[in-house]
Scaffold this motif. Structure first.
Motif, PDB file in Angstrom:
ATOM      1  N   THR A  30       0.828  -1.204   0.000  1.00 42.97           N
ATOM      2  CA  THR A  30       0.000   0.000   0.000  1.00 42.97           C
ATOM      3  C   THR A  30       0.863   1.255   0.000  1.00 42.97           C
ATOM      4  O   THR A  30       0.561   2.224  -0.708  1.00 42.97           O
ATOM      5  CB  THR A  30      -0.944  -0.005   1.215  1.00 42.97           C
ATOM      6  N   PHE A  64      -5.600   5.554   0.529  1.00 40.28           N
ATOM      7  CA  PHE A  64      -4.903   4.274   0.631  1.00 40.28           C
ATOM      8  C   PHE A  64      -4.874   3.749   2.065  1.00 40.28           C
ATOM      9  O   PHE A  64      -4.821   2.544   2.277  1.00 40.28           O
ATOM     10  CB  PHE A  64      -3.494   4.367   0.044  1.00 40.28           C
ATOM     11  N   PHE A  68      -6.239   0.092   2.941  1.00 43.77           N
ATOM     12  CA  PHE A  68      -5.551  -0.875   3.792  1.00 43.77           C
ATOM     13  C   PHE A  68      -6.449  -1.325   4.933  1.00 43.77           C
ATOM     14  O   PHE A  68      -6.493  -2.509   5.271  1.00 43.77           O
ATOM     15  CB  PHE A  68      -4.259  -0.262   4.354  1.00 43.77           C
TER      16      PHE A  68
END
Length: 162
Positions: A30, A64, A68
């Motif tokens: 990520t 992001f 995650f």
């Protein structure tokens, strides 16, 4: 020789949700994606002159981080040792939040305080992540309890006729 191909096919046909994926690998992947998107965003921002404040890196970091949080919580359902997975997940989340925040600061030259409401977005994503992890753990306990229970079909009672 055929057995080797069959085992390879079985491994490749296994769903990602059935595999045990390490949270550290998830966080590193990520963070790499954050870096790539930040670089692409910088290239687009350099090509256009319409941007007054560059908040895109902070948007990318928060997006992001949420990505995650969702996938890490879902993948925690297949973890054999939930306590160890939680420990690694939370440390990975903290590292990803720090790393993506530092990348956002480096690309935008704005601190999180100067980036407007992104401080609150990070807090909301963090609380949401902990809620996601807790929900998945609770659901996993319910499922394992239900699988251990012995279920008998209901017994029918005959009504007494008067």
């Amino acid at each position: 020789m055929l057995e080797g191909k069959a085992n390879a096919m079985d491994e490749s046909s296994t769903s990602i949700f059935e595999r045990n994926v390490d949270p550290i690998h998830q966080a590193l992947f990520t963070l790499g994606a954050v870096l790539v998107v930040d670089i692409l965003g910088s290239g687009v921002a350099a090509a256009t002159e319409d941007v007054e404040t560059n908040l895109f890196p902070w948007l990318c970091a928060a997006s992001f981080l949420l990505f995650f949080a969702l996938f890490n919580a879902i993948l925690s359902a297949s973890a054999p040792n939930m306590l160890r997975y939680w420990q690694r997940s939370i440390y990975s989340f903290m590292g990803l939040a720090l790393g993506s925040g530092l990348l956002a600061w480096a690309f935008s030259s704005l601190t999180i305080s100067e980036a407007g409401s992104y401080r609150w977005i990070f807090i909301v994503v963090t609380v949401g992540y902990l809620v996601f992890l807790s929900m998945i753990a609770f659901l996993k306990k319910i499922v394992t309890f239900a699988q251990k229970e012995e279920w008998n079909k209901p017994k029918f009672r005959q009504k007494k006729r008067r």
